[in-house]
Write an enzyme that holds these catalytic residues in place. Structure first.
Site, PDB file in Angstrom:
ATOM      1  N   CYS A 197      18.341  -4.224   0.686  1.00 20.86           N
ATOM      2  CA  CYS A 197      17.483  -5.663   0.444  1.00 20.86           C
ATOM      3  C   CYS A 197      17.497  -5.801  -0.974  1.00 20.86           C
ATOM      4  O   CYS A 197      16.367  -5.729  -1.500  1.00 20.86           O
ATOM      5  CB  CYS A 197      16.466  -5.694   1.158  1.00 20.86           C
ATOM      6  SG  CYS A 197      16.732  -5.344   2.906  1.00 20.86           S
ATOM      7  N   GLU A 198      18.643  -5.957  -1.694  1.00 19.43           N
ATOM      8  CA  GLU A 198      18.398  -6.288  -3.102  1.00 19.43           C
ATOM      9  C   GLU A 198      19.879  -7.136  -3.586  1.00 19.43           C
ATOM     10  O   GLU A 198      20.949  -6.558  -3.179  1.00 19.43           O
ATOM     11  CB  GLU A 198      18.678  -4.844  -4.153  1.00 19.43           C
ATOM     12  CG  GLU A 198      17.392  -3.983  -4.080  1.00 19.43           C
ATOM     13  CD  GLU A 198      16.210  -4.162  -4.689  1.00 19.43           C
ATOM     14  OE1 GLU A 198      16.320  -5.151  -5.795  1.00 19.43           O
ATOM     15  OE2 GLU A 198      15.235  -3.615  -4.512  1.00 19.43           O
ATOM     16  N   PRO A 224      31.518  18.013 -21.102  1.00 18.77           N
ATOM     17  CA  PRO A 224      32.198  17.085 -20.551  1.00 18.77           C
ATOM     18  C   PRO A 224      31.584  17.040 -19.170  1.00 18.77           C
ATOM     19  O   PRO A 224      31.491  17.898 -18.394  1.00 18.77           O
ATOM     20  CB  PRO A 224      33.558  17.186 -20.513  1.00 18.77           C
ATOM     21  CG  PRO A 224      33.769  18.833 -20.720  1.00 18.77           C
ATOM     22  CD  PRO A 224      32.532  19.395 -21.680  1.00 18.77           C
ATOM     23  N   GLY A 225      31.231  15.922 -18.716  1.00 17.81           N
ATOM     24  CA  GLY A 225      30.688  15.405 -17.306  1.00 17.81           C
ATOM     25  C   GLY A 225      31.893  14.745 -16.552  1.00 17.81           C
ATOM     26  O   GLY A 225      32.751  15.068 -15.936  1.00 17.81           O
TER      27      GLY A 225
END
Ligand SMILES: *Cc1c(COP(=O)(O)O)cnc(C)c1O
Length: 426
Positions: A355-356, A286-287
């Site tokens: 800047c996206e 599990p993460g």
């Protein structure tokens, strides 16, 4: 923790007086001390999440291997190492990191479709517990590398059980069209091949069907398919010491209702018992479910900007700190650290300075905020800091681990000097 009201779904975050607190530590004070954006984690939340798995495994032969790519900060790894966990790694870098955090090498398993020879050598020398191999070609290379070192590599083969985890396509990994694992139909032949290679020692079988899974049924389906294979592989003369069932259990981001880890595992063990595999050693990886809701990111509102179609709330955290919305259109709840009852709420897109156009953290959120206010982006413990980048030459954020009334800076804020250190102007 004090008796202040907690946020729904977030028992370790409470509103006390004019500020949110994580366990017993106030977020406004942490932000003043360490600046923003700032990740804050609750140690107790992590231990409680782990305890749910441990309850599910009570009386069983099991090893919980925290999938450290979810959050690989040393301070977080140390929490799980001290709790006796194993670790699931996906690179040589993660191996070095987890050993630095004090992990026992024998409890480390190595997943991933593209292990290099150098990573194999490093992991063999460290004495890890298992290589989760993802292709026949990788078996051959690992065999060669192990023989050259005079060792036998412990291996498990990752099977693609071809079940639909009903999650986002980018985090679904157990369907036929995915790059992961060996096809179910090929499994017996691949195991015969592995068993014949002198540099390998077959120890188990593994699968991992996806991430942010919120239903039990894909797990039960995958378990049945894996157990069919265990029977077939053992009938072909290859004993399997353990079954590794991967990770993937989801968390509550937006009213999601994944099964609790103990409830899920009681169901899975009932199936294992019914099919005569109740005594088999079980590994899981599990993460997200061990760290996701342990963390939040505190960010400051820089500007509010009314627009013709949308209003923007521009904050100092961005897609380089919190990449999940840009990558998966993921949802994170965003709440003000201090409530402002006198201010009307406005509907904003919460966006970062990068800047996206993909640099948004939340869309259409009703918030009563002004420049200078702090916001908390919730459910930011998994796949945020570990995916953070330096895009736009932004320094990566600082991280604080809270335990009761104690707050420990587990990562200082990165500087531009840190970033320039590896570079050379001509
Ligand atoms: C990412 C990953 C995990 C952890 O997945 P979560 O959804 O975070 O639980 C476990 N095993 C493998 C092989 C993985 O790639």
């Amino acid at each position: 923790m004090s008796d202040a009201p907690t946020l729904p779904g977030h028992p370790h975050i409470a509103r006390r007086g004019s500020t949110l607190q994580v366990e017993d530590v106030a977020l406004d004070a942490l932000a003043r001390e360490h600046g923003t954006p700032l990740f804050v984690y609750s140690k107790q939340w992590m231990l409680d999440a782990l305890a749910a798995y441990q309850r599910g495994f009570a009386g069983r032969d099991a090893l919980i291997c925290y999938a450290m790519k979810a959050n690989s900060s040393l301070g977080v790894l140390r929490v799980f190492a001290e709790a006796g966990c194993g670790f699931d790694i996906v690179s040589g870098g993660e191996l070095a990191r987890v050993l630095a955090a004090g992990a026992e090498p024998a409890k480390v398993i190595f997943s991933g479709v593209g292990k290099t020879r150098a990573e194999m050598r490093q992991a063999l020398a460290a004495g890890i517990g298992c290589f989760n191999v993802e292709s026949e070609a990788e078996l051959d290379v690992l065999n060669e590398v192990a023989l050259a070192q005079g060792r036998r590599a412990p291996v498990s083969v990752r099977i693609n059980p071809n079940v639909d985890p009903k999650t986002h396509p980018y985090i679904s990994t157990g369907l036929k069209g995915n790059k992961f694992g060996v096809a179910h139909d090929r499994a017996v032949a691949v195991y015969r091949h592995a068993a014949a290679l002198p540099g390998l020692q077959v120890v188990g079988i593994d699968c991992h069907i996806g991430s942010q899974i919120t239903e039990s049924s894909p797990y039960l389906d995958a378990l049945d398919r894996i157990l069919d294979l265990v029977q077939a592989i053992e009938a072909a003369g290859v004993p399997l010491h353990h079954i590794d069932f991967g990770g993937g259990l989801g968390i509550d981001y937006d009213g999601d209702t994944p099964p609790a880890a103990d409830v899920l595992w009681k169901q899975l063990f009932a199936r294992l018992d019914a099919r005569g595999f109740g005594d088999r050693r079980i590994l899981i990886e599990p993460g997200r479910s061990l760290v996701g809701n342990a963390g939040l990111c505190v960010t400051e509102v820089l500007y509010t900007k009314p627009g013709e179609e949308k209003n923007f709330c521009i904050v100092d955290a961005a897609m380089n700190d919190l990449p999940r919305p840009a990558m998966y259109q993921a949802f994170h709840r965003i709440v003000p650290v201090a409530e402002r009852p006198s201010l009307p709420a406005t509907r904003y897109d919460v966006v970062g300075p990068v800047c996206e156009s993909g640099d948004w953290l939340g869309r259409d959120r009703d918030l009563a905020v002004e420049a200078g206010d702090l916001l908390a982006v919730l459910s930011a413990g998994a796949y945020c800091m570990s995916m953070a980048s330096n895009y736009n030459t932004r320094a990566r954020a600082a991280e604080v681990l809270v335990s009761g009334a104690n707050a420990t800076l587990i990562r200082r804020r990165e500087t531009v000097e840190d970033q320039l250190r590896t570079e050379q102007a001509l």
